[in-house]
Design a protein around this motif. Structure first.
Motif, PDB file in Angstrom:
ATOM      1  N   HIS A  10      21.022   5.621  61.422  1.00 55.19           N
ATOM      2  CA  HIS A  10      19.604   5.624  61.092  1.00 55.19           C
ATOM      3  C   HIS A  10      18.802   5.633  62.381  1.00 55.19           C
ATOM      4  O   HIS A  10      19.301   5.285  63.450  1.00 55.19           O
ATOM      5  CB  HIS A  10      19.225   4.388  60.266  1.00 55.19           C
ATOM      6  N   ARG A  12      16.316   4.191  65.038  1.00 54.90           N
ATOM      7  CA  ARG A  12      15.982   2.828  65.417  1.00 54.90           C
ATOM      8  C   ARG A  12      14.505   2.555  65.186  1.00 54.90           C
ATOM      9  O   ARG A  12      13.645   3.369  65.491  1.00 54.90           O
ATOM     10  CB  ARG A  12      16.335   2.592  66.878  1.00 54.90           C
ATOM     11  N   LYS A  13      14.193   1.400  64.654  1.00 50.87           N
ATOM     12  CA  LYS A  13      12.821   1.007  64.365  1.00 50.87           C
ATOM     13  C   LYS A  13      12.540  -0.347  65.009  1.00 50.87           C
ATOM     14  O   LYS A  13      13.469  -1.064  65.388  1.00 50.87           O
ATOM     15  CB  LYS A  13      12.600   0.922  62.852  1.00 50.87           C
ATOM     16  N   GLU A  15      12.090  -4.154  65.578  1.00 52.09           N
ATOM     17  CA  GLU A  15      12.775  -5.266  64.924  1.00 52.09           C
ATOM     18  C   GLU A  15      11.786  -6.092  64.094  1.00 52.09           C
ATOM     19  O   GLU A  15      10.655  -6.320  64.509  1.00 52.09           O
ATOM     20  CB  GLU A  15      13.431  -6.169  65.964  1.00 52.09           C
ATOM     21  N   TYR A  69      14.485  -0.629  55.074  1.00 53.93           N
ATOM     22  CA  TYR A  69      13.647  -0.410  56.253  1.00 53.93           C
ATOM     23  C   TYR A  69      14.379   0.448  57.286  1.00 53.93           C
ATOM     24  O   TYR A  69      13.792   1.322  57.925  1.00 53.93           O
ATOM     25  CB  TYR A  69      13.267  -1.766  56.854  1.00 53.93           C
ATOM     26  N   ASN A  70      15.679   0.207  57.453  1.00 52.27           N
ATOM     27  CA  ASN A  70      16.457   0.907  58.465  1.00 52.27           C
ATOM     28  C   ASN A  70      17.090   2.210  57.984  1.00 52.27           C
ATOM     29  O   ASN A  70      17.390   3.082  58.801  1.00 52.27           O
ATOM     30  CB  ASN A  70      17.555  -0.019  59.007  1.00 52.27           C
ATOM     31  N   TYR A  71      17.319   2.327  56.681  1.00 48.40           N
ATOM     32  CA  TYR A  71      18.003   3.513  56.146  1.00 48.40           C
ATOM     33  C   TYR A  71      17.175   4.198  55.051  1.00 48.40           C
ATOM     34  O   TYR A  71      17.703   4.512  53.980  1.00 48.40           O
ATOM     35  CB  TYR A  71      19.357   3.144  55.559  1.00 48.40           C
ATOM     36  N   SER A 409      20.802  -7.065  60.730  1.00 47.50           N
ATOM     37  CA  SER A 409      20.246  -7.068  59.372  1.00 47.50           C
ATOM     38  C   SER A 409      20.817  -8.214  58.571  1.00 47.50           C
ATOM     39  O   SER A 409      21.986  -8.581  58.750  1.00 47.50           O
ATOM     40  CB  SER A 409      20.572  -5.745  58.676  1.00 47.50           C
TER      41      SER A 409
END
Length: 413
Positions: A10, A12-13, A15, A69-71, A409
């Motif tokens: 995924h 990166r976003k 944290e 949120y990540n995927y 996560s």
């Protein structure tokens, strides 16, 4: 390695540090519910401590938030990326889980205690939570492991659920997502009502028809809470538009609601089964939306270095504490001591469990996770996707290894 681009499954976003810190609160609440508090404390404090198990459904909702949120663009049609998602999840939760099962097995063997072969097999495969036998699900081999079976169930379904949630967000926007959360709340209330009306809420936890089995530890009934977390993830951009006062009010009102409800709850089976989720779907959802924004007094506190560090190690704390509580000599004074002795025992017990959890995270959980990721990356380079192999010099996509202390996560407790 030349020609290799380090890409994760995924993008990166930023944290969500406050949610990582919240994991610490949830894990410590579960630990306190097992350790107990000194009997000389007011009854209301003991009732709050007893309800620490509500940290588990909070973990499930947090897991849905962070994964979505990540995927957000994960799709089962992208088989290679989906496989990498599964590898990352297994690497995250299973090594320490299996170490703790081995520890319990070894402890039984060292004291010539009876082993439970069929229960052991179910625990190794992380399917014990589906068992109607409470001892198999939550006792014989490291009780907290039941929630890992629930998390694996959620992980298995996630690549198929996330495209649906993304479509709802795209087609109906915030209204559609709010309706998903509302539907989950209505469903959990309806289940509690049905169990109460039919008398199943009064059944003891060991009864296969009990509310404890179906509303608390059965993954099917906790799945809506996980889905609620997924909807929350798509609402996060809208929550960031809330004003500072709104965030502060939410971050004060929700903790007060939880504490007062726990402290002054009534007696009877209804309160027990409702605490498995129905009481908290909407409050937790609103709180997570606010905390993830990073704004507000509680979000700032949970984002501090100490809380984030505790949150990163919270899974290890949750997974290691249960059997160790029974073996620590500091635990006995909490239940049986007088004067200051129970308070000293309580502080020492929590401190020792935190240290063990930190050690398990640093020296077992994290090295094992990184080792599995490295092996999977080597395999990915050795067996590249057909479309990548066909293009001259095309990079092989592998899992990314973040920094050691990056907040991971959340997982189920």
């Amino acid at each position: 390695m030349a020609g290799t681009t380090q890409l994760g499954p995924h993008a990166r976003k930023p944290e969500l540090k406050a949610l990582t810190g919240l994991r610490a609160i949830a894990a410590i609440a579960v630990v306190v519910s097992h350790v107990g508090v000194p009997k000389s404390l007011p009854e209301h404090v003991a009732k709050i401590a007893h309800w620490g198990y509500i940290g588990v459904p909070l973990f499930f909702m947090l897991s849905g938030v962070v994964l979505a949120y990540n995927y957000p663009e994960l799709h089962p049609r992208n088989g290679r990326r989906t496989i990498k998602f599964y590898v990352a999840r297994i690497a995250r939760v299973m090594p320490l889980y299996w170490v703790m099962i081995a520890y319990c097995f070894g402890l039984y063997w060292s004291v010539n205690h009876k082993q439970y072969p069929w229960a052991l097999v179910q625990n190794v495969l992380a399917v014990q939570t589906w068992s109607p036998d409470l001892l198999v699900a939550q006792s014989y081999y490291n009780g907290p492991g039941w929630s890992i079976g629930a998390e694996l169930f959620f992980y298995a379904l996630f690549p198929f659920l996330i495209p649906v949630m993304a479509r709802i967000a795209k087609r109906w926007g915030p209204r559609g997502l709010v309706l998903v959360i509302a539907a989950v709340a209505v469903l959990t209330v309806a289940l509690v009502a049905w169990f109460t009306i039919t008398g199943r809420a009064t059944l003891p936890a060991e009864n296969p028809a009990s509310g404890h089995r179906w509303l608390y530890r059965n993954p099917l009934c906790q799945l809506p809470v996980f889905i609620c977390g997924m909807a929350i993830a798509f609402l996060l951009p809208h929550a960031r538009e809330w004003g500072k006062v709104t965030h502060n009010v939410i971050q004060t009102a929700v903790p007060l609601y939880v504490l007062l409800l726990a402290a002054y709850r009534g007696e009877g089976s209804f309160w027990g089964v409702a605490s498995y989720g129905a009481f908290f779907v909407i409050p937790f959802a609103v709180a997570l939306l606010s905390l993830a924004s990073g704004r507000g007094w509680l979000a700032r506190f949970l984002s501090t270095r100490t809380m984030v560090s505790l949150g990163v190690a919270s899974f290890a704390l949750y997974l290691t504490h249960r059997w160790l509580v029974w073996q620590l000599s500091t635990f006995d004074p909490v239940a049986k001591g007088h004067g200051f002795e129970p308070y000293v025992g309580f502080v020492l017990t929590i401190a020792i469990l935190l240290l063990i959890g930190e050690g398990a995270h640093r020296y077992v959980e994290e090295p094992a996770r990184r080792g599995i990721i490295k092996i999977s990356n080597k395999l990915a380079r050795r067996f590249p996707a057909r479309h990548a192999a066909a293009a001259h010099g095309a990079p092989t996509e592998v899992l990314e290894l973040p920094a050691l202390r990056q907040p991971a996560s959340p997982v189920g407790s």
